[in-house]
Every structure is written in C-alpha cells, then in structure tokens.
Design a protein around this motif. Sequence first.
Motif, short mmCIF file in Angstrom:
data_model
loop_
_atom_site.label_atom_id
_atom_site.label_comp_id
_atom_site.label_asym_id
_atom_site.label_seq_id
_atom_site.Cartn_x
_atom_site.Cartn_y
_atom_site.Cartn_z
N MET A 150 0.83 -1.21 0.00
CA MET A 150 0.00 0.00 0.00
C MET A 150 0.87 1.26 0.00
O MET A 150 0.60 2.22 -0.73
CB MET A 150 -0.93 -0.01 1.21
N LEU A 151 1.91 1.25 0.82
CA LEU A 151 2.79 2.42 0.87
C LEU A 151 3.56 2.58 -0.43
O LEU A 151 3.76 3.70 -0.92
CB LEU A 151 3.74 2.30 2.05
N GLN A 152 3.99 1.48 -1.01
CA GLN A 152 4.68 1.56 -2.29
C GLN A 152 3.78 2.17 -3.36
O GLN A 152 4.18 3.06 -4.11
CB GLN A 152 5.12 0.17 -2.75
N GLU B 175 -6.80 4.38 10.26
CA GLU B 175 -7.80 3.40 9.86
C GLU B 175 -7.24 2.44 8.82
O GLU B 175 -7.45 1.22 8.89
CB GLU B 175 -9.03 4.13 9.30
N ARG B 176 -6.53 2.99 7.87
CA ARG B 176 -6.03 2.21 6.74
C ARG B 176 -5.12 1.06 7.18
O ARG B 176 -5.17 -0.04 6.65
CB ARG B 176 -5.29 3.16 5.81
N PHE B 177 -4.25 1.35 8.20
CA PHE B 177 -3.31 0.34 8.66
C PHE B 177 -3.73 -0.31 9.99
O PHE B 177 -2.92 -0.94 10.65
CB PHE B 177 -1.91 0.95 8.78
N GLY C 297 8.30 1.13 8.21
CA GLY C 297 8.56 0.49 9.50
C GLY C 297 7.70 1.02 10.63
O GLY C 297 7.28 0.27 11.51
N ALA C 298 7.42 2.32 10.63
CA ALA C 298 6.73 2.93 11.76
C ALA C 298 5.32 2.39 11.94
O ALA C 298 4.87 2.13 13.06
CB ALA C 298 6.71 4.45 11.60
N PHE C 299 4.59 2.22 10.84
CA PHE C 299 3.20 1.78 10.98
C PHE C 299 3.08 0.34 11.48
O PHE C 299 2.32 0.07 12.42
CB PHE C 299 2.46 1.97 9.66
N PRO C 300 3.80 -0.63 10.88
CA PRO C 300 3.73 -1.98 11.47
C PRO C 300 4.21 -2.01 12.92
O PRO C 300 3.68 -2.78 13.74
CB PRO C 300 4.66 -2.79 10.56
N PHE C 301 5.21 -1.18 13.24
CA PHE C 301 5.73 -1.13 14.61
C PHE C 301 4.62 -0.74 15.59
O PHE C 301 4.38 -1.42 16.60
CB PHE C 301 6.87 -0.12 14.67
N VAL C 302 3.92 0.36 15.29
CA VAL C 302 2.88 0.85 16.21
C VAL C 302 1.62 -0.01 16.11
O VAL C 302 0.89 -0.17 17.09
CB VAL C 302 2.59 2.34 15.93
N GLN C 303 1.37 -0.58 14.95
CA GLN C 303 0.22 -1.46 14.77
C GLN C 303 0.25 -2.62 15.77
O GLN C 303 -0.79 -3.06 16.25
CB GLN C 303 0.22 -2.00 13.33
N ARG C 304 1.45 -3.09 16.11
CA ARG C 304 1.60 -4.21 17.03
C ARG C 304 1.88 -3.75 18.46
O ARG C 304 2.24 -4.56 19.32
CB ARG C 304 2.73 -5.12 16.54
N THR C 305 1.76 -2.45 18.71
CA THR C 305 1.98 -1.90 20.05
C THR C 305 0.64 -1.72 20.75
O THR C 305 -0.30 -1.17 20.18
CB THR C 305 2.71 -0.55 19.95
N MET C 306 0.55 -2.17 22.00
CA MET C 306 -0.68 -2.00 22.77
C MET C 306 -0.59 -0.70 23.57
O MET C 306 0.35 -0.52 24.36
CB MET C 306 -0.89 -3.19 23.71
N PHE C 307 -1.55 0.20 23.38
CA PHE C 307 -1.56 1.44 24.14
C PHE C 307 -2.99 1.92 24.32
O PHE C 307 -3.89 1.56 23.54
CB PHE C 307 -0.69 2.51 23.48
N THR C 308 -3.19 2.75 25.34
CA THR C 308 -4.52 3.26 25.67
C THR C 308 -4.54 4.77 25.50
O THR C 308 -3.51 5.41 25.25
CB THR C 308 -4.90 2.92 27.12
#
Length: 648
Positions: A291-293, A468-470, A316-327
């Motif tokens: 998608m980014l490409q 939303e997209r990622f 790298g940043a989006f997959p990194f934060v996508q797998r990060t749990m935060f409130t």
Amino acid sequence: MKSKIEARGRPGQPMRALIWHVDEFSYWPVGRESEAAEEVPEGPREFADSIVALVSVEEGDGPAEAERMASEIAGVARQVGCGRVVIYPYAHLSSSLARPREAVSALEELSRRVSSEGLEVHRAPFGWTKGFRVRVKAHPLAEQLKVVEPGGARGGGEARAGGEAKEKFHRFIVIDDDGTEYEVTREDWRSSPPLNKGDRRHRMLAEFVRNELEGRPPGGSAPRHVYYMRKLELVDYAPESDVGHMKWYPNGVLVRDLILDYAYFRVARQWGAMKIQNPLVYRTDVESIRMLQGEFHERDYSVDEGLVLRFASDPGAFPFVQRTMFTYRQMPLKVYEEANCFRKEQRGELTGLMRVRWFLMTDHHAFLRNEEQARAEYRKLSLLFKQLMDDVISGEHWVLGFEFVEEYYERFRDYIRSLVAEMGVPAFVKLMREMSHYYAFKSEYQAIFPDGNNLQISTVQWDVKNGERFRIRYIAEDGSERPVPIILHASSFGSIERTLAALLEGAAWQEREGYNPVLPFWLSPEQVRVIPVRIPDHMGPASELADELEGRGFRVGLDDRDLTLSKRVRDAKSRWIPYIVVIGDEEVRGGFYSVTPREGHRIGEEPTLRMSREELLAELERKQGGMPRRPMYVPRELSLRPTFTGVS
C-alpha cells in the motif's frame, strides 16, 4: 568588458557540449579545413586529469549562451574537483552550425568566461581536422551532455530548471508574518503586498513563490555547497557506488553525528518521543508495504525477489505501532527514528546533497486521539522546527510553505494564520481540490539558497487516513478498540544530506555578502587550531594549551608541520577554523595568546586579539553554548592527517 560576440540569426538555437572527466586526453592537428583555421604549434598536445568539453556552436549563439555554458562547464569541474578545462571545437553535435568566424568568437568568449571561474583553460584550435585519444574516468559524473538554450539550460547531468507548481494546485495564498491573508494567481502574484516588502525574509518569500509558480532559475554553475563539501573534506561522490550514494569523510561523519545528537536530545526527546529502530529491508508481499509503495510510486531498490530496501514512506513505523498496545492515557504516543532510506531518483535530478538516492532522515510520528491533541502537537512541532531553522540550519534564509486540501484549509484557516503570526515567518499556501496523498495538509520549511533555489528541510504533516487504513488502534476510555484518527508525520532535519547542503549554502550567503563563510561553532569539525611559531621552541606550551582545551571538550588541531607560520595560518583560514591561536616568544613572555576569530568578520579583515587563558576559555564556552560535543574524528596533529580530496 564588451563581448566580442554580436547575436544574430534565428533565436532559440542551443549551444551544446559533451563533457568528459578524463584521466588522459591528447589531440594533434592533421590539416586545415576552414579559412578561419587558427595558427597552431606542431605536434600533439597532452593533458592529464582534465575536463574536456567538446563544444558545437550553433547558428545564433550569443554571449548569453556562452556565459551559461561556461557556468555549466565550471559546475562540472567543481563537482568532480578538477581545475583544468580543455575547450575542444566539435562540429558533430549539431546540423545547424554557426559560421566559422562567429564560432571562433563564441569559443573565445566561452574560454574567457570559463577562465574567469578560476579554472585553467586550454582552447583547441578551430578549423582543423584533428585526431584525438581519450581515456574517460569511470565514475557516474564523468560523461555529461549540456544543452544551453536562451532562457535556460538542460542536460544529462546536473542542470536543473523548472518549479513544482503542479496542476493539482488550483488556488494560491500568501500569508504575511502577521497572519494577514492575500489570495494570488499565477498571473498577478508579483503585485501581492507581502511580496513587495524590501526586507530579506519577504524577498526570499517572493523567490519561493516564483519558483513554485513560474519555475526555478535556469541551471548555472553547480550549487556552492558541492565545492564546499569537498574543500572541507566532509562528503564526496563515490564513483565505485551507484550515483546518488555519497561517501562521508571523517569530518563529515562527525558533523552528521553531531546533528543526530541534536535531533534526538534537543528535539525528539524534548518533544517527548521514544527512540525506535526498524529494519532496512522489507517484504513486498506484506499488504501494508504494498500500500505504501503504491501510494508514493517510489523508485524502489530491489535486493532480492520480493524484497526492497527501505523507502521514505514509513514502511517500518506503521507496522511497529500497529503491534503496540496502548490506551488513551498514553496518548499522544510519540516515536522517533533515524531512518536510512533509498530512492532511485533519475540521474538528471541528482544535485549534490540536495537530491540523492541514499539519505538519512530524522522521522517523528505522533498518534493522536482527537483534533484538540493534534492541534497542540502540531503547534509544538512547528515552533520547535522554527527554532531549529533559525538557530541551527538557515538563520534568516528560509520561509514557510503549506500544501492543503481546500476543505481543510477552510476549516483550519484561523488556526494556520494564527500559527504563522506566532512564528513570525511569512508563508505561501497551495490548495488542491482533493486529497492526493495521506495528508490533509503539511508545512514545509524551505531554505532559500544564494542561487535562488529552495530546498525543503523540516516538515509537519497532518495524516487523517493511515490510522484506519493500517488498523492502528488504541483502547478508549470505555474499553473499546478505536482507530487512531490523526497521525502527525514530521521530520526535524528532513534528511541529514539536505541539512548539510543548507548549512553550506548558508555559508555561501556569508561569502556572497563579503564575510568569512563558517559552519556553526559547535558543528565545526575543528574548533581551535593551535600554531607554535617555531616547533622546537614553542611546541611545549602549544601542546599544553591543546591538552587543556581537549580536556574541556573542544576539538583542537595542533599544527606541528615544518612550514612557515604564514602558510600554516593561511591553511587554517582556508579550512574555516573558527579560532586560530598562535604561540611564540612574545606570547610566552607576556602570558597571553594571539587569537584570530573567524566568524562575523569580513574576508581578509579578521582581527588578532590578545587573550588570557581565562578569556579564551570563556569565549569558547560562550560559542559552544551548551550544544552537543564530540571529539575530533581525525588526529590532533596536522602532520598525522591524510589528505582526502586535495581541493583548495
């Protein structure tokens, strides 16, 4: 001096030159072929390590074409660090040649103008059948075609012209430094009141608007930073690599590391970001990467089937934060990364450090829960980056640019006008009818160069799509998972390469105004050079001073070479050393140092001051001002240092 060329004939005929950087070139006249043949000595002429320009003079070529072609040739010579140019008449690049005597006059004018650029010039004779032998160097800049036409230049090398006023933008607005708004068009922008103010900042805004709406100034000589980066042994072209991949000498690596220290400790950490690091290689079968490409149509570097090197679109940043749990309690969530990125720019687009294929970015991301948070963080970053541009990168030589989707400009108009007024920097806004990327709007901190070009350094981008997209989600107050509605993308220094270009072009502004070009004291690879008048007699006290300054965290060179004092002082000045300290009999007896400061003084008018030890230390601490410190990356003693470029 009046030109010998009188323009005639059809307008618009180009002057062409095939330019080689050669190891060896020789030619020998064989026989006359024109009544305008010039007298020549017998035998071959031989040249080593030279620029050879095979030039065709076309019908109607005049002084303007000769002047611009001279700038092109001199620019190539500076790029590759070569001081000798051979102008070689060459009829085979055109079918519309000038008449012989006019061609001779044009070549004489061209030679004179190249010589005025400080280069050694040899002009091969016109009107002869000649044989030649050549061995062209094997590096990406060794063969270039330059075509100079009335009103501009184009070529297969570094010549660039044309702005970026893309058709997607249909409205244009100037916001003055007090927040007042003026709508302009491509036709009437020159009459806008802010663009007719006489101060430096508004003149630069007018240059930026011109570049965006009408195109950048025609290509002339290479940007000044290309000469500086080699003269100061910071960065250089790497013929053994792909074009657009630079090699960094020790002094350049030091400057880069200091900039990165500032980027993290004085910007990212102060802003509250966590430092992360992502991989260099990515799989193209991962949906988010594809998608980014696709969004940016990047010219990717493929390293294997299904793998690409990191590109400048946050892979790298989006997959990194996508797998990060935060409130919601941990928001805004902020991350910072120093990202090596790769992009296959076209060869003709590559220009010194301004546009390269491998670059190091200082990336910031903030993940926000609502618009109120986003507005506050956008303002924080904007003010941080203004301070960065003012105090570190560009001084007064920058302006603001914005790109907006039109509906978002109408919503955020008062907010942006207020922000521009708070920053006190005028801005140019381009509006598009619909969103073409992920951002609804972005700011661009545009450095303005002495040659009229501009270069984006910092940026802050307001992203309303990628949460939303990622599928980047957070835990809300009610315990539900919600998509992150707004992401701020920002880069403090843009890329380190662009920042170094802007710093060196800032020095070019100083030189243009008659002052010594300098780097900021804290970024100068060598901050102090200590020079003993006589090595046997004065090396002891010189070494003691160097030891003390090093112990206090300053970068010190000790000139222990067996050269005259005047040569050593001249060399220190040519290397932009901020403080030169001379120690001789008088200084030892009197208990003082003779100190020559560089910054802020007109060229050739630097004072020599008597300073005590305490005064010198206080002056150096004042100049350092709490900025990052690192030791030198080259030996302290000048006699132990190799020569990397030999450019003076």
